[in-house]
Design an enzyme around this catalytic site. Structure first.
Site, PDB file in Angstrom:
ATOM      1  N   GLY A 367      42.507  40.906  35.956  1.00 10.71           N
ATOM      2  CA  GLY A 367      41.662  39.943  36.659  1.00 10.71           C
ATOM      3  C   GLY A 367      42.481  38.802  37.231  1.00 10.71           C
ATOM      4  O   GLY A 367      43.614  38.976  37.693  1.00 10.71           O
ATOM      5  N   SER A 368      41.923  37.605  37.138  1.00  9.08           N
ATOM      6  CA  SER A 368      42.533  36.461  37.830  1.00  9.08           C
ATOM      7  C   SER A 368      43.883  36.046  37.259  1.00  9.08           C
ATOM      8  O   SER A 368      44.628  35.312  37.929  1.00  9.08           O
ATOM      9  CB  SER A 368      41.572  35.267  37.795  1.00  9.08           C
ATOM     10  OG  SER A 368      40.414  35.544  38.568  1.00  9.08           O
ATOM     11  N   THR A 369      44.234  36.488  36.059  1.00 11.55           N
ATOM     12  CA  THR A 369      45.561  36.141  35.539  1.00 11.55           C
ATOM     13  C   THR A 369      46.658  36.784  36.398  1.00 11.55           C
ATOM     14  O   THR A 369      47.794  36.303  36.438  1.00 11.55           O
ATOM     15  CB  THR A 369      45.725  36.597  34.071  1.00 11.55           C
ATOM     16  OG1 THR A 369      45.512  38.009  33.980  1.00 11.55           O
ATOM     17  CG2 THR A 369      44.733  35.873  33.175  1.00 11.55           C
TER      18      THR A 369
END
Length: 649
Positions: A367-369
């Site tokens: 995801g956004s990581t």
């Protein structure tokens, strides 16, 4: 008157025994007639005919047996004597052959038949944490067994009288040191079997007390037993062994060759009852213990991580959770924790899925990581800078008609590149990342470690999923820019942030610090060699951008009093054997941001209270990372952050 002279008159009479003319000889009987005995002398008596002229007296004799004459005693004796001599010669020859020619070989064969060999199990090497605290160790235990036939014949006498004898009395004497019921023990002692186990895992002092009773037929085998003093702390890393002492999970499995020693043997001369003959021949080859292993794990930090995860799982209703704490400068794993960790002392109470490390086995979309990789690639290639301006809409449609949107609806935002990362905007990330060639996107994901195992010294690690760039469809080639369409394990995800914190150098993850041989020689593990992924300047820029994500963005709950923190939240799908399995909420951060020492990731699987990493994962990071900094005696941050602007007018 004329006188007639008989025939033969005037002739001399024949000699005694001579037959007259016309008569057969008396001394020669006819065939088939008995022999005639002659008188020893012949006298002529007046008026009588000479004896030789009378008919011979016949004395009948018993008829002869049709067989040959009976054997004489001397002959029989000679035959028997000959047979005896032959036998003696044979035995004498055999004796000369056995004692003279094969004496040593025969003696060796006889000795070999009297020898018994017992295995001397080698102690398994110990496992300790980075400070030498024991996490796994082998201790001496005994298995007590009996020969029932010997027990039945056993007796103890004193002053000529029997004091105790047989299975019943032996059971009474053995019950106390063994802590067993005499009746139950008596049933095990009674019978004719040569080997019956009566108790396992007996302490050495208990075996000594049993041995001192001197009961014939009671024996003990030394058996090393594996114990784990820290119980479930680090159980997912340490693993456990089976009944034969073979590693089944974790480091007990992957380092089995290092931890396992070489068994010895004890050979002794035994009597008819199987007992060792006092003063008899004996040989012993000592066992060689396995090597001790020291880990990079810190037991107290591992405990803190597991405790916080268990509490977070209970509070959020998550299925499970994992945490990785890594030394950014060396790649050493300081903690590798999972909720509901197995206790290696009793692994059967934990499901098979939870006996290993889910942080390595389970994969999920980062995801956004993963936006950190996109920003690093864009800055490294000169596509953008941290303060470049972007007008970021809620929805954005690419040239091939793929539409993406942010997690929350909003008006058009004026964000800098740093602001795009801090606000975790999908649309802004696609707008920046689409300027990267498709193969370059793939190359940077691979450089940061996606799609390849970390090399951690544990079994069962998943490499995650990173398909070749030419296999990406029209949507995936954009989705990978914000962490979808790829999957990683928790250690891989943590390495991305550790690389940024280490000046752009990715260090191989490892948990093995070194080994200690039997002679006490300590051998440090081979020093890993890092790989420069992005320049130090790019890494410093991205680290500063990540600090804004904590101070002003979605990761504010990760703050640690007294320390500057840089990090990023993430929410995405998780993957299992049957496809997607739910939502993964995460936070991965670095502290202190001004002088990075540790990178810590918190992965929550299927939280029910919230799906946002900033809500369910960031607080766990704050607790564990803060504890780690104090434990490592890292001084608080000595500077105030000079952050990049996240918006513009």
């Amino acid at each position: 008157m004329t006188r007639t002279t008989p025939p033969g008159a005037g002739k001399p009479a024949p000699r005694s025994g001579a037959p007259r003319a016309g008569q057969p000889r008396a001394s020669q009987p006819r065939a088939g007639q008995p022999r005639v005995l002659k008188p020893s002398t012949s006298r002529v008596v007046a008026g009588r005919a000479p004896a030789s002229a009378r008919p011979a007296l016949r004395v009948p004799r018993p008829p002869r047996a049709p067989s040959s004459r009976p054997a004489q005693p001397e002959r029989r004796h000679n035959v028997l004597l000959g047979l005896v001599l032959v036998v003696l010669v044979v035995f004498a020859g055999r004796l000369v052959y056995v004692q003279g020619l094969r004496g040593e070989a025969v003696a060796a064969e006889a000795l070999s038949e009297r020898m018994s060999t017992a295995r001397l199990p080698a102690a398994r090497g110990s496992i300790t944490d980075a400070d030498g605290v024991v996490l796994a160790v082998s201790v001496e235990r005994y298995t007590i067994w009996v020969d029932q036939a010997q027990i039945a014949q056993w007796k103890r006498t004193s002053d000529g009288s029997v004091q105790a004898a047989g299975a019943a009395d032996a059971a009474v004497e053995l019950a106390e040191p063994l802590g067993m019921d005499p009746a139950e023990l008596g049933a095990l002692l009674n019978g004719t079997k040569a080997y019956v186990v009566i108790k396992k895992d007996v302490l050495p002092e208990v075996w000594r007390a049993v041995r001192e009773l001197g009961i014939a037929g009671v024996n003990g085998d030394r058996v090393p037993q594996r114990i784990y003093p820290a119980a479930n702390v680090g159980g997912n890393i340490i693993g456990f062994v089976n009944g034969d002492g073979v590693g089944q999970e974790g480091l007990e499995n992957s380092l089995d060759d290092v931890l396992t020693g070489t068994d010895g043997r004890y050979t002794y001369e035994r009597g008819l009852g199987g007992q060792e003959i006092p003063g008899g021949k004996r040989e012993e080859v000592p066992a060689v213990p396995g090597q001790d292993v020291q880990l990079t794990i810190l037991r107290d930090l591992q405990w803190k991580a597991q405790d916080e995860l268990d509490k977070a799982v209970a509070a959020t209703g998550s299925d499970s959770a994992s945490l990785v704490a890594m030394d950014v400068q060396t790649g050493a794993i300081l903690a590798l924790a999972d909720s509901g960790t197995v206790d290696p002392n009793n692994p059967g109470t934990t499901s098979a899925e939870a006996r290993g490390s889910r942080a390595l086995r389970n994969v999920f979309e980062p995801g956004s990581t993963a936006k950190v990789i996109t920003m690093a690639a864009a800055i490294e290639t000169g596509i953008t800078g941290p303060l470049d301006h972007w007008e970021v809409p809620y929805r954005y449609t690419t040239a091939n008609n793929q539409t993406f949107k942010d997690s929350h609806e909003h008006d058009l935002l004026h964000l800098t590149t740093t602001g795009v990362l801090a606000q975790s905007s999908n649309t802004g990330t696609v707008m920046i990342g689409e300027k990267l060639p498709q193969q370059v996107r793939y190359d940077y994901l691979a450089k940061f470690g996606f799609g390849a195992k970390t090399g951690l010294e544990l079994v069962g690690e998943s490499a995650g999923i990173l398909h070749p760039s030419d296999a990406w469809d029209g949507r995936t080639k954009y989705a990978v820019l914000f962490g979808q369409g790829v999957s990683v394990n928790a250690v891989q995800a943590t390495q991305v942030f550790a690389t940024i914190a280490n000046g752009g150098v990715r260090m191989p993850a490892h948990v093995l610090k070194g080994t200690t041989a039997l002679d006490g020689t300590y051998v440090p593990a081979e020093t890993p060699v890092g790989t420069q992924v992005v320049s130090a300047e790019t890494a410093a820029t991205v680290l500063k951008m990540m600090e804004s994500a904590v101070d002003e963005g979605t990761g504010s709950a990760a703050a640690i009093p007294g320390y500057r923190v840089a990090g990023k939240t993430g929410t995405a799908q998780s993957w299992g054997a049957g496809g997607t399995t739910g939502i993964t909420a995460s936070f991965i951060g670095v502290a202190p941001a001004d002088n990075p020492r540790i990178a810590v990731s918190v992965i929550m699987n299927n939280p029910r209270t919230s799906e946002w990493g900033g809500t369910v994962a960031a607080p766990v990071f704050s607790e564990v990372a803060g504890y780690a900094l104090q434990m490592l005696k890292v001084p608080p941050s000595g500077s105030v952050p000079d952050l990049f602007a996240t918006t513009y007018e």
